[in-house]
Design an enzyme around this catalytic site. Sequence first.
Site, PDB file in Angstrom:
ATOM      1  N   LYS A 131       2.057   4.250  18.112  1.00 35.98           N
ATOM      2  CA  LYS A 131       2.725   5.606  17.826  1.00 35.98           C
ATOM      3  C   LYS A 131       2.186   5.739  16.502  1.00 35.98           C
ATOM      4  CE  LYS A 131       5.422   7.407  15.962  1.00 35.98           C
ATOM      5  NZ  LYS A 131       5.085   8.516  14.834  1.00 35.98           N
TER       6      LYS A 131
ATOM      7  N   GLU B  53       6.203  -3.052   6.919  1.00 30.67           N
ATOM      8  CA  GLU B  53       5.321  -2.851   5.662  1.00 30.67           C
ATOM      9  C   GLU B  53       5.635  -1.637   4.960  1.00 30.67           C
ATOM     10  OE1 GLU B  53       2.827  -4.949   4.572  1.00 30.67           O
ATOM     11  OE2 GLU B  53       2.849  -6.467   6.322  1.00 30.67           O
TER      12      GLU B  53
ATOM     13  N   CYS C 114       0.086   2.436  -0.598  1.00 32.12           N
ATOM     14  CA  CYS C 114       1.228   1.690  -0.903  1.00 32.12           C
ATOM     15  C   CYS C 114       1.087   0.853  -2.070  1.00 32.12           C
ATOM     16  CB  CYS C 114       1.575   1.181   0.405  1.00 32.12           C
ATOM     17  SG  CYS C 114       0.259  -0.057   1.334  1.00 32.12           S
TER      18      CYS C 114
ATOM     19  N   GLU D  13       8.593   5.594  -5.377  1.00 27.50           N
ATOM     20  CA  GLU D  13       7.077   5.615  -5.061  1.00 27.50           C
ATOM     21  C   GLU D  13       6.718   7.073  -4.841  1.00 27.50           C
ATOM     22  OE1 GLU D  13       6.149   4.859  -0.909  1.00 27.50           O
ATOM     23  OE2 GLU D  13       4.510   3.712  -1.865  1.00 27.50           O
TER      24      GLU D  13
END
Length: 480
Positions: free
Chosen positions: A180, A254, A288, A387
């Site tokens: 997906k 993750e 990331c 973040e």
Amino acid sequence: MSDNRNWDQLYIGGHWVEPAGSGRITVISPVTEEPFGATPDATTDDVDRAVAAARRAFDEGEWPLLDPMERAAVLRRFADIYLSHLDEMAELVTGEMGSPISFSHLGQSAGPWKLIDLYADMAADFPWEEERAGLAGGRVLVRQEPTGVVGAIAPWNVPQVTIMSKLAPALLAGCAVIVKPSPETPLDALLMAQWIDEAGFPEGVVSVIPGGREVGEHLVRSGGVDKIAFTGSTAAGRRIGAICGEALRRVSLELGGKSAAIVLEDADVERTVQGLRFASFVNSGQACAAQTRVLAPQSRYDEVVDAMAAVADDLVVGDPADAATEIGPMVAQRQQARVSGYIDIGRDEGARIVAGGTGMPEGVDRGWYVKPTIFAGDNSMRVAREEIFGPVIVVIPYSDERDAIRIANDSDFGLAGSVWTADKAHGLDVARRIRTGTIGVNKYGPDFVGPFGGYKASGIGREYGVEGLEEFVEVKNIAP
Ligand code: NAD
């Protein structure tokens, strides 16, 4: 349509099929702000079809029962097809989400191809079945068996790597996989599905269904799925983890990061900031593992701040299709607004802007760009704790090495990091004390041979390396 930007069908259970609904995903170019391509928008009915096909392939088909070397041979065919299209994939990803092409050639095409090869190579030596002498004189057979039907959910920033780090090991293990992809990057996923199709995986073993959050969550909730392998934001990861926890479904996550680059007292500052030019700003900061907190000794703080500001000012911002470009646009207008919002937040909470700031960079008049921005700040600020996912870096002072280690570890996240020093052995000692999944000394860039993943809110589980294959097996103990 024959080009790789416009798709009318979904890839479900090894066939190109009409989507259940009529919705479309339109990919908007982050450079021109014009439509770039379109695909069907999968619905929950499409998820159900893909899960049913995967279930049949896993429960009744030959795939999980094949010798791993036979599965590796199909993966090898897939890798060969992928290899012959590396430029096409790199250019497509750059077009759909704005990754600078110099990075795309590495991280958006060659990297994912290498992962297929890496896992195909592992077939020969992985301990699929191992015999141990029993304590009572008998024998114990330990088997590593495929986990089952896997839902692989991926983000848009490195769409092919994050798909392949799930798909390749899961397929080698003998799983059936439903991919997906993110609605921002459906085009590369369907192009990849075409190569999957050509490689000749058995019916039902792979499906690729681009769609949004609702479709993703339907996959996560599906009783026919044995394991969810997710890469994305920590917020979505928490939710997916909670759903899987309730269902006792296997899950690997993750997630995000806020990684620290520790500049030690003895570091060569110019070499350090040239290293961070890539490690902090890779993929326009939409990474990331980007080194977004730079920790500098108080005694050399101004020097590091100035050097980072000089790097940010020197970065080539522009059309990502241009080989010289280092910073392209943000993926979407929403992401441009988010990153600009954080620049405002940083300024309002007292961080000093030493490069960049809000507004369009010079030389571009359209597209979702932000200026590479350097803050001089401290670790309590939101811009140092949350973040941002753009080219925004905070340089933070520390008093001594203990303090540097404390600050590096004072984060909700623990995904990546780096230590910069003239004394590599000492740098390694410092690296051992940072609570993070990957860390480099005088560099950052994890090798696929080793594991990658997060401590703390950066995730659960590991990808890449043999550890990434272990995520897709169940371990069985047989007394023969
Ligand atoms: P996101 O969480 O918004 O979406 C990721 C994927 O999950 C998309 O396919 C999305 O449609 C789907 N999704 C979202 N909510 C869902 C839900 N409730 N149930 C099921 N599926 C759902 O993240 P994003 O904006 O696409 O990606 C950026 C994030 O990904 C950043 O936080 C970045 O750090 C992280 N990331 C982590 C890694 C890693 O390896 N740790 C790698 C790349 C990106």
